[in-house]
Enzyme design. Structure first.
Site, PDB file in Angstrom:
ATOM      1  N   GLU A 176       0.883  -1.174   0.000  1.00  0.00           N
ATOM      2  CA  GLU A 176       0.000   0.000   0.000  1.00  0.00           C
ATOM      3  C   GLU A 176       0.919   1.222   0.000  1.00  0.00           C
ATOM      4  OE1 GLU A 176      -1.582   1.236   3.776  1.00  0.00           O
ATOM      5  OE2 GLU A 176      -3.423   2.042   2.912  1.00  0.00           O
ATOM      6  N   ASP A 193     -11.182   1.049   6.805  1.00  0.00           N
ATOM      7  CA  ASP A 193     -11.614   1.976   7.867  1.00  0.00           C
ATOM      8  C   ASP A 193     -12.947   2.588   7.443  1.00  0.00           C
ATOM      9  OD1 ASP A 193      -9.063   2.101   9.616  1.00  0.00           O
ATOM     10  OD2 ASP A 193      -8.318   2.371   7.579  1.00  0.00           O
TER      11      ASP A 193
HETATM   12  N1  ADE Z   1      -4.235   1.610   9.969  1.00  0.00           N
HETATM   13  C1  ADE Z   1      -5.531   1.831   9.708  1.00  0.00           C
HETATM   14  N2  ADE Z   1      -5.735   1.879   8.366  1.00  0.00           N
HETATM   15  C2  ADE Z   1      -4.525   1.685   7.778  1.00  0.00           C
HETATM   16  C3  ADE Z   1      -4.068   1.615   6.440  1.00  0.00           C
HETATM   17  N3  ADE Z   1      -4.897   1.753   5.397  1.00  0.00           N
HETATM   18  N4  ADE Z   1      -2.753   1.433   6.214  1.00  0.00           N
HETATM   19  C4  ADE Z   1      -1.903   1.301   7.244  1.00  0.00           C
HETATM   20  N5  ADE Z   1      -2.277   1.352   8.518  1.00  0.00           N
HETATM   21  C5  ADE Z   1      -3.578   1.540   8.797  1.00  0.00           C
HETATM   22 ZN    ZN Z   2      -5.647  -1.529   6.745  1.00  0.00          ZN
END
Ligand code: ADE
Ligand code: ZN
Length: 333
Positions: free
Chosen positions: A200, A279
Site C-alpha cells: 500500500e 476503515d
Molecule cells: N491503519 C488503519 N488503516 C490503515 C491503512 N490503510 N494502512 C496502514 N495502517 C492503517
Molecule cells: Zn488496513
C-alpha cells in the site's frame, strides 16, 4: 449502501478480513467525546474525515482513539462495529486493532482487550456476527517493542485474539521486514496467525518481505504487487490471499480512481482476492458498497462475486465450523 440498495449483495454470505477498529468512529461520536474531554478538533465536524493521504490519516487515528479512554467507550465502539457487519450481511470478521493509537490504554493491553471482548460478546449474544481480533504492531516500532507485544499476547492467551498484524506507514518507516521477522516467528510458534499490511505505502518489495520474512498467512492491501510480474505469479501459485480495499486506496491516494485500481488485473492473473473496507466510517466505505462498485466497474458476474466471497471466508481466521457454515450458505446463494 446496504440491504435496501443492494439486497442480493447484502444476502451474499461473506467475511471481512481487513477492517480496523480504529476506522469505525462516527464523526458525531468523536465530536461528542472531544467536547467531554476538552480536546480541540483539527477541523469542523463536517470536514473531519477529509484526509491528505495515509500519514495525515494515521495521525488522525491517534486523536480519535485517544478519546476512547473508558471501558464503556471501547465497548460501544466494538458493539457498533458488529452492528455495521450485520448491516452489510457479513457473517464473520477479523478485526485489526493497533494498541499504539489508544493512548489511554498504554501498558494495559489485557484490560483493553477485555473491554473490546465485552462489546463483541454482547453483540454476539444479540445475534450479531462473530469477530476475531488481530493485534497489530505499527511499522515504526522497534524489534524489541514487537517482541514485547508478542510475549504479552503469549502470556494472555486470550481466546478472542487470533493473529499478529503489522500496519502503519511503510513509506516513513522504510524496509522493516527484517526488524519484525523474529516477532512474527515467535507469534507463529505460539499458534497465532499472521497478517501483514504491505504493498500500500510500499511497493512490491514490501509484499516480498511479508512472504519471505514474516510468513504472512494473508496480506492486507498487497495491491502494488501488480508492479512485479514475478511476484504476481508467486502469489497466484502459493495462494496467499490479498485483503483488498478499493475505496480506501482511492481515498488515501494510492490510485486515482476505481477504474485505475489493479484488483481486476490481480484477480485475472489468478491471485486470490477478497473485498474489504479497511476503515469504513472514516473513509466512507461499506462492504456491500465495495462489491457493488467492483460489479459496476469491472463487470463482475454472480460467479465472479461468489469466488471473491469464497476467498473472504477461506482467508479468514474463523473457526472451522463457522467457515463451513458460511461456505455452505454461499453455495446456495
Ligand atoms: N491503519 C488503519 N488503516 C490503515 C491503512 N490503510 N494502512 C496502514 N495502517 C492503517
Ligand atoms: Zn488496513
Amino acid at each position: 449502501m446496504t440491504s435496501t440498495t443492494h439486497p442480493r449483495l447484502h444476502a451474499l454470505p461473506k467475511a471481512e478480513v481487513h477492517l480496523h477498529l480504529e476506522g469505525c468512529f462516527e464523526a458525531a461520536t468523536i465530536a461528542q467525546w472531544a467536547q467531554a474531554e476538552g480536546v480541540a478538533l483539527p477541523r469542523p465536524q463536517e470536514d473531519l474525515f477529509r484526509f491528505a493521504g495515509l500519514a495525515d490519516f494515521l495521525a488522525f487515528l491517534d486523536l480519535a482513539c485517544g478519546l476512547a479512554c473508558t471501558p464503556q467507550r471501547l465497548f460501544d465502539l466494538s458493539y457498533g462495529l458488529s452492528q455495521r457487519l450485520a448491516d452489510n450481511g457479513t457473517g464473520y470478521a477479523d478485526v485489526i486493532f493497533n494498541p499504539t493509537h489508544w493512548h489511554a490504554w498504554q501498558g494495559r493491553l489485557a484490560a483493553m482487550i477485555d473491554a473490546m471482548d465485552a462489546g463483541f460478546r454482547a453483540a454476539e449474544q444479540d445475534g450479531l456476527p462473530q469477530v476475531g481480533l488481530c493485534v497489530s504492531l505499527l511499522r515504526t516500532q522497534t524489534a524489541a517493542q514487537a517482541i514485547e507485544l508478542v510475549d504479552t499476547l503469549r502470556a494472555l492467551r486470550h481466546p478472542r485474539v487470533r493473529a499478529l498484524s503489522v500496519d502503519g506507514n511503510e513509506a516513513t518507516a522504510g524496509r522493516t521486514g527484517p526488524r519484525f521477522a523474529d516477532a512474527f516467528k515467535r507469534a507463529a510458534d505460539a499458534g497465532l496467525r499472521r497478517t501483514v499490511h504491505a504493498g500500500e505505502s510500499s511497493g512490491p518489495e514490501g509484499v516480498w518481505d511479508a512472504i519471505n520474512l514474516l510468513g504472512a498467512d494473508r496480506i492486507d492491501h498487497g495491491v502494488r504487487a501488480v508492479e512485479d510480474a514475478v511476484l504476481v505469479q508467486v502469489l497466484a501459485d502459493c495462494g496467499i490471499p490479498l485483503g483488498i480495499c478499493p475505496t480506501s486506496n482511492v481515498v488515501l491516494g494510492v490510485y486515482p480512481s476505481i477504474a485505475a485500481h489493479p484488483i481486476e488485473t490481480l484477480r485475472a492473473a489468478g491471485v486470490r482476492v477478497s473485498l474489504n473496507t479497511d476503515d469504513p466510517a472514516l473513509l466512507g466505505a461499506s462492504l456491500v458498497g465495495e462489491y457493488a462498485l467492483c460489479r459496476e466497474t469491472f463487470g463482475w458476474n454472480d460467479e465472479d462475486i461468489r469466488a471473491v466471497a469464497r476467498t473472504s471466508i477461506e482467508a479468514s481466521f474463523a473457526d472451522a465450523d463457522t467457515k463451513a457454515d458460511l461456505l455452505r450458505a454461499l453455495q446456495a446463494w
